[in-house]
Design a protein around this motif. Structure first.
Motif, short mmCIF file in Angstrom:
data_model
loop_
_atom_site.label_atom_id
_atom_site.label_comp_id
_atom_site.label_asym_id
_atom_site.label_seq_id
_atom_site.Cartn_x
_atom_site.Cartn_y
_atom_site.Cartn_z
N ALA A 132 25.89 -85.03 -83.04
CA ALA A 132 24.95 -85.04 -81.92
C ALA A 132 24.30 -83.67 -81.75
N ALA A 133 25.09 -82.62 -81.92
CA ALA A 133 24.54 -81.27 -81.83
C ALA A 133 23.55 -81.02 -82.96
N PHE A 134 23.83 -81.59 -84.13
CA PHE A 134 22.91 -81.45 -85.26
C PHE A 134 21.58 -82.13 -84.95
N VAL A 135 21.62 -83.34 -84.41
CA VAL A 135 20.38 -84.05 -84.08
C VAL A 135 19.58 -83.27 -83.04
N ARG A 136 20.27 -82.76 -82.03
CA ARG A 136 19.58 -81.97 -81.00
C ARG A 136 18.95 -80.72 -81.61
N ARG A 137 19.69 -80.10 -82.53
CA ARG A 137 19.17 -78.91 -83.20
C ARG A 137 17.91 -79.23 -83.99
N GLN A 138 17.89 -80.39 -84.66
CA GLN A 138 16.73 -80.75 -85.48
C GLN A 138 15.50 -81.02 -84.64
N ALA A 139 15.71 -81.41 -83.39
CA ALA A 139 14.57 -81.68 -82.51
C ALA A 139 13.91 -80.40 -82.01
N THR A 140 14.64 -79.27 -82.08
CA THR A 140 14.11 -78.02 -81.52
C THR A 140 13.91 -76.92 -82.56
N ALA A 141 14.52 -77.04 -83.74
CA ALA A 141 14.46 -75.97 -84.73
C ALA A 141 13.04 -75.82 -85.27
N THR A 159 12.28 -74.73 -88.28
CA THR A 159 12.29 -75.26 -89.66
C THR A 159 13.53 -76.14 -89.82
N PRO A 160 13.48 -77.39 -89.32
CA PRO A 160 14.67 -78.24 -89.33
C PRO A 160 15.11 -78.62 -90.74
N LEU A 161 16.42 -78.76 -90.89
CA LEU A 161 16.97 -79.21 -92.17
C LEU A 161 16.56 -80.66 -92.42
N MET A 162 16.60 -81.48 -91.37
CA MET A 162 16.20 -82.88 -91.48
C MET A 162 15.17 -83.19 -90.41
#
Length: 475
Positions: free
Chosen positions: A247-256, A258-261
């Protein structure tokens, strides 16, 4: 920016497909070839019953947890580089695994094999869909690629039994050396050598750590369910930690920045729907492969070679359908219709197995099951086409990694959950006074019934969520 290489010739693309298929075949064989060799490995190296499971678990954890990261690295660093690095790692680890003389050495080598497999498998589909852009050519290429995955598992069981009986278990790993070296030589010559987007396009270190840790913890929790139990504090705590990390990864991808995914990939109905169908389908089908092998050995009394040969018809029909029919059927009727047909046949496989007796007749009780397994040869190529159809060229490696990740999650969850259900049902029947063979068969019946339920759910998801993509002119 990714450089646009000149279009390779037809013969070069066919050689590239052979390289990708060989890499996939090695990965799939390595996941299944050990299943019939486990008793010999345990006897030779002195594994405890609990420790023996880590010959499989170490591979699954490394493979499953690194696929998504490896797929994105392919987009960023170049898919050829990642594929070659993975193939070299896998081949070297296979040599070490074959030479293992202690349990720790074998488990470490199996983990390294999983790392190499993740690197090669994660980018293979991404390379394939950029090499074959015309719909009919792509369908044929995916059919060949899917055959190596669908039939490779069954071939692995046959080969594992034969090598173990004729030579020793060491050769189930050493056989990878000549195949790996030949594939490495060809890969360097025929795979397209794009540079990739560069790390700045998606160098999300925090995201990489979160998703890898989350998948590692989650897969570890799943593969230890049989030992701890589904509702044990250890399983629940690990499951909760995995969910929190992901869940933290998904949240991170929404704000990063340069997201990994990039989360846009999940906006594609084809990508998200196909991955959900795959989790359900593979959970049932991989558990079918493992549990049928156990049934043949523990109930019917077959040896390693006999078990492999008994399951050979499944490999033959899957291969024949994947290579000979699936591409033409997809072109004529659409991937969705073919996928639904394949899932219906697979539901029939598991339904028949819920009635398999303690003393079966192969021709009437088991051969029909093996022949209906042709449904996997229909379902997997169609599902792969649907899953990759929603990805752009820039995200092809990521989509490939995601597709392979859900495949591994399905395998791990299916084996862990269905094996645990079978064991619990068997223990209950033994406590009630049933004969061991009857109790074992009753446990397998329950597992097969749950597997049929998973496939029914996959059918419903595919029917409601997936649509065959619009056809482009194939010229």
């Amino acid at each position: 920016m990714t450089e646009a290489p000149s279009a390779p010739s037809t013969s070069r693309r066919r050689l590239a497909l052979a390289v990708l298929a060989a890499g996939m075949l090695m990965n799939i064989l390595d996941g299944s070839i050990v299943t019939v060799s486990m008793p010999a490995i345990q006897s030779d190296l002195g594994f405890s019953p609990t420790g023996l499971s880590w010959v499989v678990n170490a591979y699954l954890i490394a493979f499953g947890s690194l696929l998504l990261l490896a797929g994105r690295l392919g987009d960023l660093l170049g898919r050829k580089r990642v594929f070659v690095a993975g193939l070299a790692t896998f081949t070297l680890a296979s040599v070490v695994a074959g030479a293992a003389h202690t349990p720790v050495m074998l488990i470490a080598a199996r983990f390294a094999q999983g790392v190499g497999s993740a690197l090669t498998a994660a980018v293979s589909l991404g390379i394939l869909v950029t090499l074959f852009v015309r719909p009919r050519e792509r369908a044929s290429a995916i059919a060949v690629f899917s055959f190596t995955g669908a039939a490779g598992a069954s071939i692995g069981q046959v080969l594992g039994g034969v090598l173990t009986d004729l030579l020793s278990w060491h050769w189930i790993f050493w056989i990878n050396l000549p195949i790996g070296l030949a594939t490495l030589v060809l890969a360097g010559r025929v795979l397209p050598g794009e540079r990739g987007l560069g790390l700045r396009a998606g160098a999300d270190v925090a995201g990489a750590l979160l998703v890898t840790a989350g998948l590692t913890v989650g897969i570890y929790a799943v593969v230890t369910i049989e030992r701890h139990g589904v509702t044990s504090p250890a399983t629940l705590a690990l499951g909760a930690l995995s969910v929190a990390l992901l869940a933290a990864f998904v949240r991170r991808q929404a704000t990063a920045a340069t997201p990994l995914m990039p989360l846009r990939i999940l906006n594609s109905r084809a990508v998200s729907g196909a991955n959900l169908v795959q989790v359900l389908m593979v959970a049932a089908c991989f558990a079918f492969q493992i549990l049928v092998a156990q049934y043949l050995q523990r109930v019917v009394g077959y040896g390693a070679s006999a078990t492999g040969l008994a399951m050979l018809p499944a490999a033959v029909v899957i291969g024949a359908v994947s290579l000979g029919l699936s591409a033409r059927l997809n072109a004529r009727f659409g991937e969705r219709a073919v996928l639904l047909t394949g899932l219906a046949l697979l539901i029939g496989v598991l339904a028949l197995l819920t009635r398999v007796p303690v003393h079966p007749h192969y021709l009437t009780d088991l051969l029909p099951v093996m022949l209906l397994a042709a449904g996997f040869g229909l379902a997997l190529p169609a599902l792969t086409s649907l899953g990759m159809s929603g990805a752009s060229d820039a995200d092809a490696g990521l989509a490939s990694g995601l597709f392979n990740t859900t495949q591994q999650i399905g395998m791990a969850v299916g084996v862990a959950v269905l094996s645990t259900l079978a064991a619990a049902r068997t223990a209950g029947l033994l406590d009630a006074g049933a004969h061991e063979a009857v109790a074992l068969t009753g446990g397998y019946h329950l597992a097969f019934a749950v597997g049929a339920g998973l496939l029914t759910a996959a059918f419903l998801v595919a029917f409601t969520a997936l649509r065959t993509p619009a056809r482009e002119a194939d010229d």
